[in-house]
Design an enzyme around this catalytic site. Structure first.
Site, mmCIF file in Angstrom:
data_model
loop_
_atom_site.group_PDB
_atom_site.id
_atom_site.type_symbol
_atom_site.label_atom_id
_atom_site.label_comp_id
_atom_site.label_asym_id
_atom_site.label_seq_id
_atom_site.Cartn_x
_atom_site.Cartn_y
_atom_site.Cartn_z
ATOM 1 N N HIS A 1 0.883 -1.185 0.000
ATOM 2 C CA HIS A 1 0.000 0.000 0.000
ATOM 3 C C HIS A 1 0.915 1.228 0.000
ATOM 4 O O HIS A 1 1.746 1.379 -0.901
ATOM 5 C CB HIS A 1 -0.921 -0.116 1.221
ATOM 6 C CG HIS A 1 -2.115 0.778 1.250
ATOM 7 N ND1 HIS A 1 -2.455 1.640 0.235
ATOM 8 C CD2 HIS A 1 -3.070 0.966 2.223
ATOM 9 C CE1 HIS A 1 -3.561 2.296 0.563
ATOM 10 N NE2 HIS A 1 -3.953 1.912 1.769
ATOM 11 N N HIS B 1 -1.970 -2.470 -9.926
ATOM 12 C CA HIS B 1 -3.020 -1.962 -9.041
ATOM 13 C C HIS B 1 -4.172 -2.955 -8.991
ATOM 14 O O HIS B 1 -4.493 -3.589 -9.990
ATOM 15 C CB HIS B 1 -3.537 -0.596 -9.526
ATOM 16 C CG HIS B 1 -4.267 0.145 -8.459
ATOM 17 N ND1 HIS B 1 -5.605 -0.030 -8.214
ATOM 18 C CD2 HIS B 1 -3.816 1.035 -7.551
ATOM 19 C CE1 HIS B 1 -5.957 0.726 -7.201
ATOM 20 N NE2 HIS B 1 -4.901 1.388 -6.780
ATOM 21 N N ASP C 1 2.160 5.688 -6.724
ATOM 22 C CA ASP C 1 3.430 5.800 -5.993
ATOM 23 C C ASP C 1 4.642 5.896 -6.899
ATOM 24 O O ASP C 1 5.732 6.220 -6.435
ATOM 25 C CB ASP C 1 3.617 4.576 -5.072
ATOM 26 C CG ASP C 1 2.647 4.603 -3.911
ATOM 27 O OD1 ASP C 1 2.277 5.709 -3.496
ATOM 28 O OD2 ASP C 1 2.273 3.527 -3.434
HETATM 29 N N1 CMC Z 1 5.524 -6.547 -9.976
HETATM 30 C C1 CMC Z 1 5.527 -7.756 -10.566
HETATM 31 N N2 CMC Z 1 4.422 -8.475 -10.785
HETATM 32 C C2 CMC Z 1 3.277 -7.957 -10.363
HETATM 33 C C3 CMC Z 1 3.187 -6.713 -9.759
HETATM 34 C C4 CMC Z 1 4.370 -6.008 -9.581
HETATM 35 N N3 CMC Z 1 4.367 -4.802 -9.002
HETATM 36 N N4 CMC Z 1 1.903 -6.446 -9.450
HETATM 37 C C5 CMC Z 1 1.198 -7.497 -9.862
HETATM 38 N N5 CMC Z 1 2.021 -8.408 -10.415
HETATM 39 C C6 CMC Z 1 1.638 -9.664 -11.014
HETATM 40 C C7 CMC Z 1 1.549 -10.778 -10.023
HETATM 41 O O1 CMC Z 1 2.765 -11.436 -9.848
HETATM 42 C C8 CMC Z 1 0.521 -11.644 -10.697
HETATM 43 O O2 CMC Z 1 1.132 -12.297 -11.780
HETATM 44 P P1 CMC Z 1 0.744 -13.794 -12.187
HETATM 45 O O3 CMC Z 1 -0.732 -13.759 -12.482
HETATM 46 O O4 CMC Z 1 1.610 -14.073 -13.354
HETATM 47 O O5 CMC Z 1 1.074 -14.605 -10.964
HETATM 48 C C9 CMC Z 1 -0.444 -10.648 -11.291
HETATM 49 O O6 CMC Z 1 0.324 -9.502 -11.535
HETATM 50 C C10 CMC Z 1 -1.600 -10.286 -10.368
HETATM 51 O O7 CMC Z 1 -1.072 -9.903 -9.111
HETATM 52 P P2 CMC Z 1 -1.893 -9.847 -7.761
HETATM 53 O O8 CMC Z 1 -0.964 -9.813 -6.613
HETATM 54 O O9 CMC Z 1 -2.957 -10.893 -7.761
HETATM 55 O O10 CMC Z 1 -2.627 -8.490 -7.906
HETATM 56 P P3 CMC Z 1 -3.221 -7.649 -6.736
HETATM 57 O O11 CMC Z 1 -4.428 -7.031 -7.255
HETATM 58 O O12 CMC Z 1 -3.380 -8.417 -5.474
HETATM 59 O O13 CMC Z 1 -2.031 -6.620 -6.489
HETATM 60 C C11 CMC Z 1 -0.821 -4.787 -5.867
HETATM 61 C C12 CMC Z 1 -2.145 -5.263 -6.463
HETATM 62 C C13 CMC Z 1 -0.827 -3.262 -5.847
HETATM 63 C C14 CMC Z 1 -0.690 -5.276 -4.421
HETATM 64 C C15 CMC Z 1 0.345 -5.302 -6.739
HETATM 65 O O14 CMC Z 1 0.234 -4.824 -8.053
HETATM 66 C C16 CMC Z 1 1.701 -4.970 -6.145
HETATM 67 O O15 CMC Z 1 2.190 -5.693 -5.281
HETATM 68 N N6 CMC Z 1 2.342 -3.831 -6.585
HETATM 69 C C17 CMC Z 1 3.592 -3.427 -6.033
HETATM 70 C C18 CMC Z 1 3.359 -2.654 -4.739
HETATM 71 C C19 CMC Z 1 2.755 -1.291 -5.002
HETATM 72 O O16 CMC Z 1 3.183 -0.567 -5.887
HETATM 73 N N7 CMC Z 1 1.763 -0.909 -4.182
HETATM 74 C C20 CMC Z 1 1.087 0.378 -4.313
HETATM 75 C C21 CMC Z 1 -0.319 0.178 -4.763
HETATM 76 S S1 CMC Z 1 -1.120 1.675 -5.358
HETATM 77 C C22 CMC Z 1 -1.094 2.788 -4.068
HETATM 78 C C23 CMC Z 1 -1.721 2.302 -2.816
HETATM 79 O O17 CMC Z 1 -2.833 1.783 -2.830
HETATM 80 O O18 CMC Z 1 -1.104 2.462 -1.782
#
Ligand code: CMC
Length: 380
Positions: A226, A265, A316
């Protein structure tokens, strides 16, 4: 379990689950649109100050000139911290990260409020405004105390964003710097039922107090998935170091299932509209300061991540480059998110108090039942 989602009528991580009604914010993840109280983020971020947007979020309408002047004055009059909160910061600053110090200091603010348990909207609104005003002071004081510098008292003649920069750096910012900070605060102020806001609403739903709700928000925002991503983005840019190293770095990260911070996201499946605006500001800012290094690395990461995973930058991703250009220390990146989001949390708290029902979901129990009880002396 199918693709990490349990099939018993619910979704892991509450993905796509509607958990309540709200009139505060619309996130259109399919079209990459974001609205606060019906106004587009593009309009708000180019025309409004953070104070104006905070008024909109808390009061439900844009202020006229007179209302804004009164509100801005009111907020600036609330910036000073009680002496005991400064003493707490002096005690904890060198032992904690700024998010931990913020969490502690905000929790302690309750001690100075005789109306902490007040149950009317007037109390909650006053407490929300007071915390919007004070979060920036807490973070700036933490920074000055932790770096053994004299604290810089708030300057009531400066707007919220400019005053924050002033309290951190000790210098009055230029108009361009103040505007960049203001825009960043506007863009981070609100984002519907994100994890920290939802958590704050849960706290409110037990009829706990505003300070507890805001403390909850900080604790949840702190996590690297987050608001903690903000700081991690710049650390990642520093670890990569040059545009040429982006490709091997990203490939290595993906092959080891490591996340690229500031990318992806839960709701936006297209470009995050906040990132689109911040990218332009980061580019302008980097050109103005003559330091394109971080921007160029970020731009390359964006292109590689889209090619490899079809993922886009989130809010971010570019903000850390702007903070760097503003001369703000890296460790304040995530606290700045909190300084802004406190207005969204407060608006949601007011909405939740106004139409409350205890938030108490069910879980899908997957453990055993009716186990044979074994007296303690007979257990292996
Ligand atoms: N880097 C690499 N792979 C990623 C990333 C990333 N940043 N984000 C998602 N993926 C991949 C993940 O590995 C998965 O791939 P596969 O289907 O091949 O296994 C796919 O995308 C779906 O990922 P998920 O974890 O199911 O998606 P989610 O909706 O739970 O994740 C998230 C959303 C924001 C937690 C994630 O994109 C992430 O960890 N991002 C990096 C951390 C980040 O930048 N956070 C800030 C979010 S926006 C501001 C806020 O809300 O604070």
């Amino acid at each position: 379990m199918v693709n990490g989602k349990l099939s018993a009528g619910f979704k892991k991580g509450l993905e796509d689950v509607i958990a309540g009604e709200s009139k505060i914010c619309k996130v259109d993840g399919k079209r990459g649109r974001l609205y606060y109280r019906g106004y587009s983020i593009e309009d708000l971020s180019t025309n409004c100050t953070f104070e104006e947007v905070t008024y909109l979020l808390l009061e439900g309408k844009l202020p006229n000139r007179k209302e804004l002047a009164r509100f801005t004055k009111e907020l600036s009059s609330m910036r000073n911290l009680p002496k005991y909160v400064v003493e707490i910061l002096e005690e904890v600053a060198h032992r904690t990260t700024p998010m931990e110090a913020l969490r502690t200091a905000v929790s302690s603010l309750a001690g100075g409020d005789k109306d902490v348990e007040g149950i009317t909207t007037d109390y909650h609104l006053a407490q929300g405004k007071s915390m919007v005003a004070k979060f920036a002071t807490i973070v700036a004081y933490y920074h000055r105390i932790n770096n053994k510098m004299e604290i810089v008292k708030p300057d009531p003649s400066l707007g919220h964003a400019a005053n924050f920069l002033y309290m951190v750096t000790g210098k009055r910012p230029s108009e361009i710097e103040a505007m960049a900070m203001d825009q960043d605060l506007v863009l981070h102020a609100e984002h519907s039922f994100n994890a920290s806001t939802f958590a704050a609403r849960i706290t409110v739903s037990t009829l706990s107090d505003m300070y507890s709700a805001m403390t909850t928000g900080i604790g949840v925002l702190k996590g690297p998935l987050h608001g903690g991503a903000s700081e991690a983005v710049m650390r990642q840019l520093q670890a990569i170091g040059s545009v040429e190293k982006v490709e091997p770095y990203v490939k290595d990260a993906l092959s080891k299932h490591r996340r690229m911070m500031g990318i992806g996201h839960r709701v936006y499946k297209v470009y995050d509209p906040r990132a689109r605006i911040l990218k332009k500001t980061a580019e302008r800012f980097s050109k103005a300061t003559g330091d394109m290094k971080w921007y160029n690395i970020a731009d390359k990461i964006e292109r590689v991540m889209f090619r490899e995973k079809k993922l886009y930058p989130n809010v971010d991703f570019f903000s850390s480059i702007i903070y760097n250009g503003l001369g703000l220390p890296l460790e304040l990146d995530s606290p700045i998110f909190a300084i802004s989001r406190v207005s969204g949390w407060s608006a949601h708290a007011l909405e939740q108090y106004g139409d409350n029902r205890l938030i108490r979901p069910l879980d899908y129990y997957t453990g055993p039942i009716d186990l044979k009880f074994i007296p303690i002396d007979e257990r292996k």
